[in-house]
Scaffold this motif. Structure first.
Motif, PDB file in Angstrom:
ATOM      1  N   VAL A  57      -2.241  -1.681 -23.700  1.00  0.00           N
ATOM      2  CA  VAL A  57      -2.660  -0.505 -24.468  1.00  0.00           C
ATOM      3  C   VAL A  57      -2.291   0.778 -23.734  1.00  0.00           C
ATOM      4  CG1 VAL A  57      -4.673   0.724 -25.379  1.00  0.00           C
ATOM      5  CG2 VAL A  57      -4.520  -1.755 -25.628  1.00  0.00           C
ATOM      6  N   LYS A  58      -2.461   0.785 -22.403  1.00  0.00           N
ATOM      7  CA  LYS A  58      -2.100   1.971 -21.619  1.00  0.00           C
ATOM      8  C   LYS A  58      -0.607   2.257 -21.716  1.00  0.00           C
ATOM      9  CE  LYS A  58      -5.840   1.560 -18.231  1.00  0.00           C
ATOM     10  NZ  LYS A  58      -6.180   1.356 -16.799  1.00  0.00           N
ATOM     11  N   LEU A  59       0.191   1.185 -21.720  1.00  0.00           N
ATOM     12  CA  LEU A  59       1.635   1.370 -21.854  1.00  0.00           C
ATOM     13  C   LEU A  59       1.991   1.930 -23.226  1.00  0.00           C
ATOM     14  CD1 LEU A  59       4.494   1.103 -20.804  1.00  0.00           C
ATOM     15  CD2 LEU A  59       4.454  -1.311 -21.428  1.00  0.00           C
ATOM     16  N   LEU A  60       1.326   1.462 -24.268  1.00  0.00           N
ATOM     17  CA  LEU A  60       1.585   1.989 -25.610  1.00  0.00           C
ATOM     18  C   LEU A  60       1.145   3.444 -25.717  1.00  0.00           C
ATOM     19  CD1 LEU A  60       0.595  -1.137 -27.707  1.00  0.00           C
ATOM     20  CD2 LEU A  60       2.836  -0.028 -27.711  1.00  0.00           C
ATOM     21  N   LYS A  61       0.137   3.842 -24.962  1.00  0.00           N
ATOM     22  CA  LYS A  61      -0.227   5.259 -24.910  1.00  0.00           C
ATOM     23  C   LYS A  61       0.907   6.082 -24.313  1.00  0.00           C
ATOM     24  CE  LYS A  61      -5.266   4.727 -24.638  1.00  0.00           C
ATOM     25  NZ  LYS A  61      -6.481   5.024 -23.854  1.00  0.00           N
ATOM     26  N   LYS A  62       1.560   5.514 -23.263  1.00  0.00           N
ATOM     27  CA  LYS A  62       2.732   6.188 -22.686  1.00  0.00           C
ATOM     28  C   LYS A  62       3.859   6.267 -23.715  1.00  0.00           C
ATOM     29  CE  LYS A  62       1.101   6.521 -18.424  1.00  0.00           C
ATOM     30  NZ  LYS A  62       0.877   7.816 -17.724  1.00  0.00           N
ATOM     31  N   PHE A  63       4.026   5.185 -24.492  1.00  0.00           N
ATOM     32  CA  PHE A  63       5.057   5.170 -25.531  1.00  0.00           C
ATOM     33  C   PHE A  63       4.804   6.291 -26.545  1.00  0.00           C
ATOM     34  CE2 PHE A  63       6.523   0.444 -25.295  1.00  0.00           C
ATOM     35  CZ  PHE A  63       7.080   0.727 -24.059  1.00  0.00           C
ATOM     36  N   LEU A  64       3.546   6.462 -26.948  1.00  0.00           N
ATOM     37  CA  LEU A  64       3.220   7.485 -27.931  1.00  0.00           C
ATOM     38  C   LEU A  64       3.417   8.884 -27.341  1.00  0.00           C
ATOM     39  CD1 LEU A  64       2.120   8.207 -30.734  1.00  0.00           C
ATOM     40  CD2 LEU A  64      -0.196   8.036 -29.794  1.00  0.00           C
ATOM     41  N   LYS A  65       3.079   9.039 -26.077  1.00  0.00           N
ATOM     42  CA  LYS A  65       3.227  10.354 -25.447  1.00  0.00           C
ATOM     43  C   LYS A  65       4.697  10.732 -25.303  1.00  0.00           C
ATOM     44  CE  LYS A  65       2.054  12.911 -21.232  1.00  0.00           C
ATOM     45  NZ  LYS A  65       1.402  12.852 -19.899  1.00  0.00           N
ATOM     46  N   ASN A  66       5.568   9.761 -25.035  1.00  0.00           N
ATOM     47  CA  ASN A  66       6.985  10.029 -24.802  1.00  0.00           C
ATOM     48  C   ASN A  66       7.851   9.756 -26.029  1.00  0.00           C
ATOM     49  OD1 ASN A  66       7.305  10.537 -21.669  1.00  0.00           O
ATOM     50  ND2 ASN A  66       5.798   8.903 -21.897  1.00  0.00           N
ATOM     51  N   HIS A  67       7.219   9.668 -27.200  1.00  0.00           N
ATOM     52  CA  HIS A  67       7.926   9.551 -28.488  1.00  0.00           C
ATOM     53  C   HIS A  67       8.751   8.271 -28.609  1.00  0.00           C
ATOM     54  CE1 HIS A  67       9.977  11.857 -32.016  1.00  0.00           C
ATOM     55  NE2 HIS A  67       8.997  11.066 -32.428  1.00  0.00           N
ATOM     56  N   VAL A  68       8.264   7.193 -27.976  1.00  0.00           N
ATOM     57  CA  VAL A  68       8.848   5.885 -28.249  1.00  0.00           C
ATOM     58  C   VAL A  68       8.363   5.405 -29.612  1.00  0.00           C
ATOM     59  CG1 VAL A  68       9.023   3.503 -27.443  1.00  0.00           C
ATOM     60  CG2 VAL A  68       9.004   5.367 -25.791  1.00  0.00           C
ATOM     61  N   ILE A  69       7.106   5.742 -29.930  1.00  0.00           N
ATOM     62  CA  ILE A  69       6.548   5.475 -31.254  1.00  0.00           C
ATOM     63  C   ILE A  69       5.884   6.764 -31.753  1.00  0.00           C
ATOM     64  CG2 ILE A  69       6.183   3.008 -30.850  1.00  0.00           C
ATOM     65  CD1 ILE A  69       3.263   3.622 -30.253  1.00  0.00           C
ATOM     66  N   GLU A  70       5.575   6.815 -33.044  1.00  0.00           N
ATOM     67  CA  GLU A  70       4.860   7.938 -33.647  1.00  0.00           C
ATOM     68  C   GLU A  70       4.000   7.407 -34.776  1.00  0.00           C
ATOM     69  OE1 GLU A  70       8.050  10.456 -34.994  1.00  0.00           O
ATOM     70  OE2 GLU A  70       8.360   9.298 -36.821  1.00  0.00           O
ATOM     71  N   ASP A  71       2.997   8.174 -35.148  1.00  0.00           N
ATOM     72  CA  ASP A  71       2.173   7.700 -36.258  1.00  0.00           C
ATOM     73  C   ASP A  71       2.919   7.942 -37.579  1.00  0.00           C
ATOM     74  OD1 ASP A  71       1.945  10.375 -36.856  1.00  0.00           O
ATOM     75  OD2 ASP A  71      -0.178  10.529 -36.380  1.00  0.00           O
ATOM     76  N   ILE A  72       2.364   7.472 -38.675  1.00  0.00           N
ATOM     77  CA  ILE A  72       3.085   7.511 -39.956  1.00  0.00           C
ATOM     78  C   ILE A  72       3.271   8.933 -40.475  1.00  0.00           C
ATOM     79  CG2 ILE A  72       2.452   5.197 -40.686  1.00  0.00           C
ATOM     80  CD1 ILE A  72       0.092   6.380 -42.176  1.00  0.00           C
ATOM     81  N   LYS A  73       2.575   9.913 -39.870  1.00  0.00           N
ATOM     82  CA  LYS A  73       2.763  11.310 -40.249  1.00  0.00           C
ATOM     83  C   LYS A  73       3.692  12.043 -39.280  1.00  0.00           C
ATOM     84  CE  LYS A  73      -1.704  11.728 -42.594  1.00  0.00           C
ATOM     85  NZ  LYS A  73      -2.971  12.496 -42.690  1.00  0.00           N
ATOM     86  N   GLY A  74       4.304  11.295 -38.344  1.00  0.00           N
ATOM     87  CA  GLY A  74       5.279  11.875 -37.429  1.00  0.00           C
ATOM     88  C   GLY A  74       4.672  12.551 -36.214  1.00  0.00           C
ATOM     89  N   ARG A  75       3.405  12.306 -35.925  1.00  0.00           N
ATOM     90  CA  ARG A  75       2.760  12.957 -34.787  1.00  0.00           C
ATOM     91  C   ARG A  75       2.899  12.100 -33.523  1.00  0.00           C
ATOM     92  NH1 ARG A  75      -2.878  13.976 -37.892  1.00  0.00           N
ATOM     93  NH2 ARG A  75      -2.461  11.728 -38.217  1.00  0.00           N
ATOM     94  N   TRP A  76       3.134  12.755 -32.385  1.00  0.00           N
ATOM     95  CA  TRP A  76       3.261  12.085 -31.085  1.00  0.00           C
ATOM     96  C   TRP A  76       2.996  13.118 -29.987  1.00  0.00           C
ATOM     97  CZ3 TRP A  76       7.105  13.833 -27.708  1.00  0.00           C
ATOM     98  CH2 TRP A  76       8.050  14.692 -28.274  1.00  0.00           C
ATOM     99  N   GLY A  77       3.011  12.702 -28.721  1.00  0.00           N
ATOM    100  CA  GLY A  77       2.816  13.626 -27.604  1.00  0.00           C
ATOM    101  C   GLY A  77       1.472  13.505 -26.923  1.00  0.00           C
ATOM    102  N   LYS A  78       0.528  12.783 -27.530  1.00  0.00           N
ATOM    103  CA  LYS A  78      -0.792  12.583 -26.930  1.00  0.00           C
ATOM    104  C   LYS A  78      -1.012  11.098 -26.655  1.00  0.00           C
ATOM    105  CE  LYS A  78      -3.026  16.535 -29.221  1.00  0.00           C
ATOM    106  NZ  LYS A  78      -4.178  16.952 -30.066  1.00  0.00           N
ATOM    107  N   GLU A  79      -1.901  10.822 -25.716  1.00  0.00           N
ATOM    108  CA  GLU A  79      -2.214   9.446 -25.368  1.00  0.00           C
ATOM    109  C   GLU A  79      -3.493   9.006 -26.088  1.00  0.00           C
ATOM    110  OE1 GLU A  79      -2.218   8.600 -21.222  1.00  0.00           O
ATOM    111  OE2 GLU A  79      -0.331   9.605 -20.813  1.00  0.00           O
ATOM    112  N   ASP A  80      -3.489   9.094 -27.405  1.00  0.00           N
ATOM    113  CA  ASP A  80      -4.676   8.730 -28.176  1.00  0.00           C
ATOM    114  C   ASP A  80      -4.487   7.425 -28.939  1.00  0.00           C
ATOM    115  OD1 ASP A  80      -2.749   9.703 -29.848  1.00  0.00           O
ATOM    116  OD2 ASP A  80      -4.037  11.130 -30.912  1.00  0.00           O
ATOM    117  N   PHE A  81      -3.610   6.571 -28.430  1.00  0.00           N
ATOM    118  CA  PHE A  81      -3.368   5.267 -29.062  1.00  0.00           C
ATOM    119  C   PHE A  81      -4.573   4.359 -28.795  1.00  0.00           C
ATOM    120  CE2 PHE A  81      -1.891   0.929 -29.195  1.00  0.00           C
ATOM    121  CZ  PHE A  81      -1.041   0.900 -30.284  1.00  0.00           C
ATOM    122  N   GLN A  82      -5.024   3.653 -29.828  1.00  0.00           N
ATOM    123  CA  GLN A  82      -6.140   2.724 -29.708  1.00  0.00           C
ATOM    124  C   GLN A  82      -5.745   1.381 -30.315  1.00  0.00           C
ATOM    125  OE1 GLN A  82      -8.891   3.427 -28.058  1.00  0.00           O
ATOM    126  NE2 GLN A  82      -8.349   5.592 -27.730  1.00  0.00           N
TER     127      GLN A  82
END
Length: 513
Positions: A57-82
């Motif tokens: 989960v911590k690694l996926l938070k890094k992915f979200l922060k570094n735009h490896v993934i994004e939410d369905i509305k195109g938001r990224w840059g924060k480590e709020d992945f759950q």
């Protein structure tokens, strides 16, 4: 980083999902991403089955922060992945980091300092030489059979090596060996050689106590006494000589937390930010145990002495705690070894930018370090011996032959020393005869030359070195064994010559028709 991203993008199934009466193409749930990535990390040789779901989960938070993934509305840059049912997708742009480019030239060869230039005012003409009465023709006639023609030569005087010169030799040969063990074309991919302090290498190699722990010249950089006492308390549990107060329930956990808090407040990890890529590159060698140990040995030799000493004391304590069955559990839910690795991995190894797989890589390296700390945190003896031999070689006065390199791999001649007359006579009788006897034996056993040439060489050797020849062939009979005379065999008598000539058949009276 790139490898895990590529595997995750290729292995993560995407499909249509509905959220709040709206459909979204090619996306996935957060819990599905955790399941997929956790399975990929567990089967990867660089991470293994020790990876937990929380670390994933911590690694996926890094992915979200570094735009490896994004939410369905195109938001990224924060480590709020759950680890829940939120929907995510892959961005259209590539999240891969660029690989370091290798130099276009061939393999880089680290050159050693050269001190072949003689001192000013020193020349070969000033060397005192004792005159020899034997002329060149006589000398050649006497020795050419044994050692062949002697080319022209001269003495080469080395410039006196300073401490700075010796430190630079240590740095050059250490980095050269590290490059070879890592199998890299150049260390520029993982290390800036300018940041390597040659004084640190020499101090780590020689300023050590009986246990192999570095001794610091600056005592202000030592660990505080209370931290050393706390580390000794857990390392030697339950017998601790420094413990002068009664213990209580949970005492060992409080001591452990004190040690963890002290190392967590350090501004830089013990392996330093500069050498992060060097130690991460060793992870690819963990399957080859001996190479990984040697690579870590050399890499730890580059550390500042205060970092190396703290690493030695900390890892030794960690290794002892992990196998100490008398020590009560330090956590109710986590095994002691896992807790130790998680608690100290980040203070041992992490990157400065905090966007790489710090925690997972550090845990893998620290586990290997704990299991092999006695070998890894000792001075590599083979490297030390080779460098010391090279330094001694550079300090000697040498004989340089025309067209030859003075820094050849053959050992140079050592200095002469005065000896007594009896010792000289003994060495002349024994030492000088040994190579001549070997040469004579080589002539005798050589089957590639003809009998005529062998007799010629033996006769020439007997004339030049009669004493050596007499020892090998004390009697003429032993010499004759080498060349046995061939007995002339008489031609065989033809059997048909002994037979009577053919006589015709005569019919007798007893013959019946």
């Amino acid at each position: 980083w790139n490898e895990i991203i590529e595997l995750f993008r290729a292995g993560m199934p995407v499909r249509k999902h509905r959220c709040r009466f709206k459909s979204y193409e090619r996306c996935f749930k957060a819990s599905e991403a955790v399941d997929c990535l956790h399975e990929l990390l567990g089967s990867n040789q660089n991470f293994g089955p020790e990876v937990t779901r929380d670390q994933t989960v911590k690694l996926l938070k890094k992915f979200l922060k570094n735009h490896v993934i994004e939410d369905i509305k195109g938001r990224w840059g924060k480590e709020d992945f759950q680890d829940d049912g939120h929907l995510y997708r892959f961005p259209p742009s590539s999240p891969l980091k660029s690989y370091p480019k290798k130099p276009s030239c061939g393999k880089e060869v680290i050159k050693f300092p050269d001190w072949n230039e003689p001192k000013a005012g020193t020349s070969q003409e000033h060397i005192p030489v004792k005159s020899v009465t034997m002329n060149s023709e006589m000398w050649y006639k006497r020795h050419s059979i044994a050692i062949g023609e002697v080319p022209a030569c001269k003495l080469v005087f080395r410039r006196e090596l300073t401490q700075t010169n010796i430190e630079e030799i240590w740095k050059s040969m250490t980095l050269s060996r590290l490059q070879k063990v890592l199998g890299l074309d150049s260390l520029d991919e993982v290390l800036d050689a300018k940041l390597v302090n040659s004084k640190h290498i020499v101090q780590n190699a020689y300023n050590v106590n009986k246990q192999g722990i570095v001794t610091l010249e600056d005592k202000s950089k030592e660990l505080p006494y209370w931290i050393l006492s706390a580390m000794k308390c857990l390392a030697n549990w339950p017998s601790c000589s420094d413990l002068k107060q009664p213990t209580y329930a949970g005492f060992e956990r409080d001591v452990f937390k004190t040690i963890v808090d002290y190392f967590d407040q350090m501004k830089e990890p013990l392996l330093t930010f500069h050498f992060f890529d060097v130690f991460v590159s060793v992870l690819g060698l963990l399957q080859k145990h001996s190479k990984a140990v040697e690579a870590l040995q050399i890499s730890c030799l580059l550390l500042p002495p205060e970092n190396r000493k703290r690493l030695q004391l900390l890892v030794r304590m960690m290794a002892r705690i992990s196998v100490n069955k008398d020590l009560p559990p330090l956590s109710e839910s986590v095994r002691t070894r896992t807790l130790i690795v998680q608690a100290f991995s980040r203070c041992i190894l992490c990157s400065k930018d905090e966007i790489d797989l710090d925690e997972l890589l550090a845990a893998k390296l620290v586990s290997f370090l704990m299991d092999n700390y006695q070998e890894i945190l000792s001075v590599p003896s083979a490297l030390k011996s080779s460098i010391e031999d090279h330094v001694v070689h550079l300090q000697r006065v040498q004989i340089k032959y025309a067209g030859a390199d003075t820094d050849a791999t053959f050992p140079p001649p050592s200095f002469c020393h005065q000896m007594s007359t009896d010792e000289f006579e003994y060495q002349r009788a024994t030492g000088s005869q040994e190579p001549l006897a070997a040469l004579l034996e080589e002539i005798v056993m050589n089957k590639e030359i003809s009998v005529k040439d062998k007799k010629k060489k033996l006769k020439q050797f007997q004339k030049s070195y009669p004493e050596v020849y007499r020892i090998r062939f004390p009697t003429p009979e032993m010499e004759a064994v080498l060349f046995p005379e061939k007995t002339k065999q008489k031609p065989p008598i033809l059997m048909w010559a002994l037979k009577k000539p053919f006589q015709p058949f005569h019919r007798t009276r007893s013959f019946r028709m």
